[in-house]
Design a protein around this motif. Structure first.
Motif, short mmCIF file in Angstrom:
data_model
loop_
_atom_site.label_atom_id
_atom_site.label_comp_id
_atom_site.label_asym_id
_atom_site.label_seq_id
_atom_site.Cartn_x
_atom_site.Cartn_y
_atom_site.Cartn_z
N TRP A 1 -40.00 104.71 51.37
CA TRP A 1 -38.78 105.53 51.57
C TRP A 1 -39.04 107.03 51.48
CZ3 TRP A 1 -34.96 103.59 54.02
CH2 TRP A 1 -33.70 104.21 54.02
N ARG B 1 -39.16 107.66 57.37
CA ARG B 1 -38.55 106.33 57.25
C ARG B 1 -37.91 105.89 58.56
NH1 ARG B 1 -33.87 108.84 53.33
NH2 ARG B 1 -35.71 109.22 52.04
N LEU C 1 -37.46 102.01 60.46
CA LEU C 1 -36.15 101.44 60.79
C LEU C 1 -36.07 101.13 62.29
CD1 LEU C 1 -33.81 103.79 58.66
CD2 LEU C 1 -34.80 101.60 58.01
N ALA D 1 -37.37 90.76 58.49
CA ALA D 1 -36.84 91.33 57.25
C ALA D 1 -37.41 92.72 57.09
CB ALA D 1 -37.24 90.47 56.05
N LEU D 2 -36.58 93.65 56.65
CA LEU D 2 -37.04 95.00 56.34
C LEU D 2 -36.92 95.20 54.83
CD1 LEU D 2 -36.26 98.32 58.11
CD2 LEU D 2 -35.80 98.10 55.68
N HIS D 3 -38.01 95.58 54.20
CA HIS D 3 -38.01 95.84 52.77
C HIS D 3 -38.43 97.29 52.53
CE1 HIS D 3 -38.53 91.33 51.56
NE2 HIS D 3 -37.48 91.54 52.31
N ALA D 4 -37.51 98.08 52.02
CA ALA D 4 -37.82 99.48 51.70
C ALA D 4 -38.04 99.63 50.20
CB ALA D 4 -36.69 100.39 52.15
N TYR D 5 -38.94 100.55 49.83
CA TYR D 5 -39.23 100.78 48.41
C TYR D 5 -39.42 102.27 48.19
CZ TYR D 5 -43.95 100.78 50.39
OH TYR D 5 -45.05 101.05 51.18
N PRO D 6 -39.10 102.76 46.99
CA PRO D 6 -39.26 104.20 46.73
C PRO D 6 -40.74 104.59 46.74
CG PRO D 6 -37.99 103.10 44.98
CD PRO D 6 -38.62 102.03 45.82
N GLU E 1 -43.27 93.22 45.86
CA GLU E 1 -43.28 93.11 47.32
C GLU E 1 -44.56 92.44 47.81
OE1 GLU E 1 -40.89 93.24 49.22
OE2 GLU E 1 -39.46 94.74 48.57
N TRP F 1 -27.94 94.03 59.25
CA TRP F 1 -28.34 95.02 60.25
C TRP F 1 -27.36 95.12 61.42
CZ3 TRP F 1 -31.42 98.69 58.96
CH2 TRP F 1 -32.03 99.49 59.93
N PHE G 1 -28.75 103.16 49.06
CA PHE G 1 -30.11 102.99 48.56
C PHE G 1 -30.73 104.35 48.25
CE2 PHE G 1 -34.73 102.62 49.67
CZ PHE G 1 -35.12 101.82 48.62
N LYS H 1 -36.00 100.22 42.81
CA LYS H 1 -34.93 99.80 43.70
C LYS H 1 -35.57 99.28 44.97
CE LYS H 1 -34.29 104.54 45.48
NZ LYS H 1 -33.33 105.62 45.77
N ALA H 2 -34.91 98.29 45.59
CA ALA H 2 -35.44 97.69 46.82
C ALA H 2 -34.31 97.55 47.81
CB ALA H 2 -36.05 96.33 46.52
N LEU H 3 -34.61 97.85 49.08
CA LEU H 3 -33.64 97.62 50.14
C LEU H 3 -34.17 96.51 51.03
CD1 LEU H 3 -31.77 100.17 52.32
CD2 LEU H 3 -33.14 98.40 53.42
N HIS H 4 -33.36 95.49 51.23
CA HIS H 4 -33.74 94.38 52.10
C HIS H 4 -32.72 94.27 53.23
CE1 HIS H 4 -36.27 92.15 48.81
NE2 HIS H 4 -36.67 93.38 49.03
N ALA H 5 -33.19 94.51 54.46
CA ALA H 5 -32.29 94.37 55.61
C ALA H 5 -32.60 93.07 56.34
CB ALA H 5 -32.48 95.55 56.56
N TYR H 6 -31.56 92.48 56.93
CA TYR H 6 -31.73 91.22 57.66
C TYR H 6 -30.85 91.26 58.89
CZ TYR H 6 -27.44 90.25 55.05
OH TYR H 6 -26.18 90.33 54.52
N PHE I 1 -34.07 82.82 52.25
CA PHE I 1 -35.19 83.39 51.50
C PHE I 1 -34.77 84.64 50.74
CE2 PHE I 1 -35.65 85.14 55.80
CZ PHE I 1 -35.80 86.49 55.55
N GLU I 2 -33.72 85.33 51.21
CA GLU I 2 -33.24 86.50 50.45
C GLU I 2 -32.46 86.06 49.21
OE1 GLU I 2 -34.26 89.37 50.55
OE2 GLU I 2 -34.81 89.91 52.58
#
Lengths: 252, 252
Positions: free
Chosen positions: A194, A201, A205, A217-222, A232, B194, B208, B216-221, B231-232
């Motif tokens: 992120w 970023r 996206l 799946a999108l996984h964002a992290y600091p 992760e 999404w 986020f 912190k984690a962001l998970h988009a689907y 799985f989330e």
């Protein structure tokens, strides 16, 4: 494919190999590899087949998840000589860093060339690995990589039907990668750092958005691209196990 | 807190309760709850304490992860009468839907009021739950919720130090939620649908970004907010286990 060295420690057999100009390494379980999925790991720009980001996953992947793992040096990386044009790109990167100028445009040009050259090398490596009796033609295959490894993997996955699950992350995005993502339909995980000022970023996206896969799946992290949180790494292992393991495998 | 009904099936004890005007339900393991973390689950707008999104998690949470789970009806939802102002919001939502007009502005106004009223109700519920001998004051507490449940949870978590891990998702974001996120420093997971035309994706990304948590984690689907991939759901369970379980718990 010639194996040039073999060592074994903590349940993992590590074998160096060469295939023409390609230099690589294969990690497999000392306890046997029957039915083990094969994970191809692409290293980051400036790194090599034994990059920390790869080694940090290998032990868990092999001993807990029961995967076999292969990595090769990108052209001009690791044990491979750097050609004149690549030397110029590396010099330009160093100059830009010293001058405090943006390195993004150079990274895109250099990575773009490296990734295009690496695709047929990965395909030849895959042919040779599948010809090994302990791997075989029916082995489920996944691909994982960050930065340069992600650029290479996106191009490779978009043309290589043998790869059936992939994880990409922290890549500086350019149009050819978006086009590759549009052709990808297998399950994919995208990792987005992120706060990486070089990578940004928005590209991550946009890649996720462009990818044609039904399961993505999108996984964002600091933080930056090399700061992937441990959970992760575990989630990616579970992702590969879910899609590639023929038997039920539940990594810890 | 008065328990009004108790049933048991497949290893899960389910108890209805009332606390003043609040109506709720508590799920716990028939095999005992010693040291079990408590997960508070906030239902989505228009749903209730036994919403499908909650029930789909309860069995896994209780039997595999060893959690105790509590849910309460939001004001005017489930078993609770709807006041006149809430009736007007619901009528306005129905009118907008029939007329094909955007419902976002009404949802924000209505959710904002509901979430503000729900915060002290959750706090009173938490007081009462901690007074139960089988839960107690030292129990680690998590909060999970989507849409209205996320709006409520963001406000609650920003003022309630007893909650030490939280998962939020699919919420139509407004300024008070961004402000709440800025005050949150505990580990948080954000789920971002999404392709939800009402909720959009930018609000989730902004939440986020605003959240002050180091982890912190962001998970988009892909898809809409009610299409959370299985799985989330599993990843969220592991997230809570990682942060709340005193013993090592590895959900399947």
């Amino acid at each position: 494919m010639h194996f040039t060295a073999e060592t074994s420690s903590n349940g993992v057999i590590e074998r160096n190999f060469t295939l023409g100009e390609i230099t690589g390494v294969l990690w497999s379980a000392a306890s046997g590899t029957d039915g083990a999925p094969l994970i191809l790991m692409g290293h980051s720009g400036g790194m090599h087949k034994r990059a920390p980001g790869i080694l940090s996953r290998v032990h868990h992947y092999v001993t807990t998840c029961g995967f076999t793992v292969a990595a090769i040096d990108a052209p001009g990386h690791g044990d491979r000589p750097r050609n004149e044009q690549d030397q110029q790109w590396v010099a330009a990167l160093q100059q830009a860093r010293v001058a405090g100028e943006p390195i993004g445009p150079i990274v895109v040009e250099y990575n773009s060339s490296l990734a295009e050259r690496a695709v047929p090398e990965w395909q030849a490596t895959l042919d040779a690995l599948q010809a090994l009796p302990e791997i075989g033609a029916g082995t489920p295959i996944g691909y994982g990589g960050m930065t340069l490894g992600a650029a290479t993997g996106l191009l490779l996955t978009s043309v290589e039907p043998r790869i059936t699950a992939a994880a990409f992350g922290g890549v500086l995005v350019y149009e050819a990668l978006i086009e590759a993502a549009r052709r990808i339909t297998i399950p994919v995980e995208f990792l987005v750092p992120w706060d990486d000022e070089v990578i940004g970023r928005d590209g991550g996206l946009a890649l996720f958005d462009a990818c044609a896969s039904e399961e993505k799946a999108l996984h964002a992290y600091p933080g930056r691209h090399h700061q992937v949180p441990g959970f992760e790494v575990d989630t990616s292992a579970r992702f590969f196990a879910r899609h590639l393991s023929r038997a039920t495998v539940t990594p810890g």
